[in-house]
Enzyme design. Structure first.
Site, PDB file in Angstrom:
ATOM      1  N   LYS A   1       4.574   0.703   2.943  1.00  0.00           N
ATOM      2  CA  LYS A   1       5.105  -0.597   3.364  1.00  0.00           C
ATOM      3  C   LYS A   1       5.147  -0.744   4.886  1.00  0.00           C
ATOM      4  O   LYS A   1       5.163  -1.854   5.405  1.00  0.00           O
ATOM      5  CB  LYS A   1       6.478  -0.827   2.744  1.00  0.00           C
ATOM      6  CG  LYS A   1       6.396  -1.046   1.241  1.00  0.00           C
ATOM      7  CD  LYS A   1       7.714  -1.433   0.630  1.00  0.00           C
ATOM      8  CE  LYS A   1       7.564  -1.870  -0.813  1.00  0.00           C
ATOM      9  NZ  LYS A   1       7.106  -0.792  -1.726  1.00  0.00           N
TER      10      LYS A   1
HETATM   11  C1  LIG Z   1       6.348  -0.853  -2.871  1.00  0.00           C
HETATM   12  C2  LIG Z   1       5.712   0.395  -3.372  1.00  0.00           C
HETATM   13  C3  LIG Z   1       4.711   0.380  -4.375  1.00  0.00           C
HETATM   14  C4  LIG Z   1       4.262  -0.887  -5.084  1.00  0.00           C
HETATM   15  O1  LIG Z   1       3.545  -1.777  -4.272  1.00  0.00           O
HETATM   16  P1  LIG Z   1       3.388  -3.312  -4.694  1.00  0.00           P
HETATM   17  O2  LIG Z   1       2.782  -3.985  -3.529  1.00  0.00           O
HETATM   18  O3  LIG Z   1       4.791  -3.796  -4.972  1.00  0.00           O
HETATM   19  O4  LIG Z   1       2.531  -3.362  -5.911  1.00  0.00           O
HETATM   20  C5  LIG Z   1       4.134   1.587  -4.743  1.00  0.00           C
HETATM   21  N1  LIG Z   1       4.532   2.756  -4.184  1.00  0.00           N
HETATM   22  C6  LIG Z   1       5.490   2.809  -3.243  1.00  0.00           C
HETATM   23  C7  LIG Z   1       5.881   4.129  -2.692  1.00  0.00           C
HETATM   24  C8  LIG Z   1       6.108   1.642  -2.784  1.00  0.00           C
HETATM   25  O5  LIG Z   1       7.062   1.711  -1.842  1.00  0.00           O
END
Ligand SMILES: *Cc1c(COP(=O)(O)O)cnc(C)c1O
Length: 552
Positions: free
Chosen positions: A129
């Site tokens: 993120k």
């Molecule tokens: C947010 C997140 C996801 C999922 O991503 P999306 O964009 O919501 O599909 C997967 N793995 C981790 C570690 C995350 O923080």
């Protein structure tokens, strides 16, 4: 090329007329990039998408660009230079990725056979993120400072970001927004219910514009408080509230870059066997469908992709859609949300979300799926051969109807066969259980000595199944790029559970990065709040007031 934006023969800006955005539900159109970034959600409840996906006509020539230069070329196709001058955009991008520990920002490593791992966890909070939120934080600041030029004191536009987090989003948002001018950030987490590392990552940030609130309650309570605040006339009359969840278009856009970058990394690493123009498969651990949707955009821009493999955990609404054409909160087949509970000892919330070993993917519905639905509906409408305006209107109406059924009936579908077939041409899906997640962490450690985090393990298991399907089909093998979305140290519980009996495995020496050592000794700033939204509102108002006075 009059504007002088030329990078390796590509003048992105010169090709791009002003890019405009519309809402997936048809109620809003003609918006600028700045408007959609600051608004987040459209007034009709829809999500913003570009009115047309730009074609990257010369993407092959981007092969040897650095991550930052590549990001500039990709983003320039979506952000008009009249909105952000090229030099400013380049500087924003450069600053956003200067905080990453890896030289190539998102390195690609070979994992096993035809599976490569795209490591997206080298940002400040060790989760993917960061790639989007480091950029979004700088973008917010850029727009606000510009709006506030020549203004002082109370005339300045001040944004108050409020969000609920079960861990990853909160820390990445805090690191994206810390110390930014004209922005305050309030993150609500359920007290004592986020992983110790995630809690420390949030609470040890001491910048005056960062406010951690520990709510006596669970994650749903936190979300309910945030929803109540956004709906409250009182707080909205005094503060401008902003959101940073993955429905923000800028987050999707920032993530398209690493699909291109990893493709080029593969071409550089395997010059003999992989040529520019060859196809790859991407396997993506998915929750809200933001990460994988960014890949879809890269593909529509021109990147050669054979398939995207959607990897879900036991919260499998996406996997069920691809198998049945129905998008439903509660499954009508297979292991139901209630069914397996007692046996598995898995806790469920009232609404049917399962708590799994990959908590960042524990969702009931995937909000960004609405964006893909719009493109599928648009493609379907286009087959009728009417004009573009009609197609867009049809797509908006279709999406509105589906989403309304989701809200009132808990689901929609099956969708038209043509729509489902279009979805299946580009995507496949896999559901990976907690036990399979643990088995995957264990087997990769045994076979190649690599420690996967549980989210990444869901993606790798899905990639392995995809490889097997390609073998069975008798088609030539396609390289698989599996996205690694978090560092294993963030999810110590699951990793330790999988590897505790392995010969020579020791968490602190094998997994823990130096940045996490001693975090628990640092000064913390967090306020406990009751599970009462009015109390939270009063605290938010008081703390912003104090911040604006410069009292701290
Ligand atoms: C947010 C997140 C996801 C999922 O991503 P999306 O964009 O919501 O599909 C997967 N793995 C981790 C570690 C995350 O923080």
């Amino acid at each position: 090329m009059s504007n002088g934006v030329v990078t390796n023969g590509v003048s992105s800006h010169a090709q791009t007329p002003s890019q405009r955005y519309l809402s997936t539900r048809g109620g809003d159109s003609g918006l600028s990039f700045e408007e959609v970034v600051l608004k987040g959600l459209a007034s009709d409840g829809g999500l913003y998408i570009p009115e047309a996906i730009p074609e990257a006509t010369q993407w092959q020539s981007w092969k040897d660009l650095s991550f930052v230069d590549l990001a500039f070329n990709v983003l320039s196709l979506y952000i008009s230079p009249s909105e952000i001058p090229a030099e400013d955009l380049k500087d924003l991008i450069r600053r956003s990725y200067a905080t990453f520990r890896a030289e190539d920002i998102t390195p690609l490593v070979h994992l096993q056979d035809s599976i490569h791992l795209l490591e997206l966890f080298h940002g400040p909070t060790f989760a993917f993120k960061d790639v989007a939120l480091q950029f979004l934080g700088n973008l917010f600041e850029y727009f606000l400072v510009r709006r506030n030029e020549g203004k002082t004191g109370r005339d300045r536009y001040h944004l108050t970001v409020v969000g609920a987090t079960s861990g990853d989003t909160g820390s990445a948002a805090i690191y994206g927004l810390r110390g930014k001018k004209d922005v305050s950030v309030f993150m609500l987490h359920p007290k004592g219910r986020v992983s110790p590392i995630q809690e420390l990552q949030m609470t040890t940030v001491l910048d005056p514009n960062v406010h951690n609130l520990a709510v006596t309650g669970n994650f749903d309570n936190c979300q309910d408080i945030v929803k109540a605040l956004f709906a409250d006339p009182d707080i909205n009359s005094t503060l401008k509230l902003g959101a940073v969840n993955s429905i923000n278009w800028a987050r999707i856009l920032a993530q398209t870059v690493y699909y291109f970058y990893s493709y080029f990394s593969l071409a550089r690493q395997q010059p003999e066997s992989f040529k520019i123009g060859d196809k790859v498969r991407f396997s993506v651990p998915s929750g809200n469908f933001g990460d994988i949707l960014a890949g879809y955009f890269a593909h529509r821009m021109g990147l050669p992709v054979d398939k995207f493999v959607i990897a879900t955990n036991e919260n499998d609404i996406l996997d069920r859609f691809w198998k049945t054409g129905k998008y439903e909160k509660k499954p009508t087949y297979g292991p139901s949300a209630e069914g397996g509970l007692a046996a598995d000892g898995v806790k469920a919330h009232e609404d049917g979300v399962k708590e799994t070993l990959s908590p960042a993917m524990d969702i009931l519905v995937s909000s960004n799926f609405e964006r893909l639905l719009w493109f599928l509906a648009y493609e379907f409408a286009s087959s009728a051969g009417m004009d573009d305006e009609w197609n867009k209107k049809q797509a908006g109406q279709e999406v509105s109807a589906w989403l309304s059924d989701l809200k009132t009936k808990g689901g929609f579908g099956p969708v038209y066969q043509d729509v489902l077939e279009a979805a299946r041409r580009t995507f496949e899906s896999e559901r990976v259980s907690d036990q399979e997640t643990l088995d995957t962490i264990q087997s990769l450690y045994k076979e190649v000595g690599y420690v996967l985090d549980p989210h990444t393990a869901v993606g790798v298991e899905a990639a392995r199944r995809s490889v097997r399907r390609v073998v069975e089909s008798g088609m030539p093998m396609v390289p698989h790029i599996s996205l690694s979305t978090a560092h294993p140290a963030k999810f110590a519980g699951a990793v330790t559970l999988a590897l505790k009996d392995e010969e020579g495995f020791e968490f602190n020496s094998k997994v823990l990065p130096p940045e996490f050592v001693g975090l628990d000794q640092k000064e913390k700033r967090v306020k406990d709040v009751p599970n009462e939204w009015q109390a939270v509102r009063d605290l938010v108002k008081a703390e912003v007031e104090e911040e604006l006075k410069g009292a701290r």
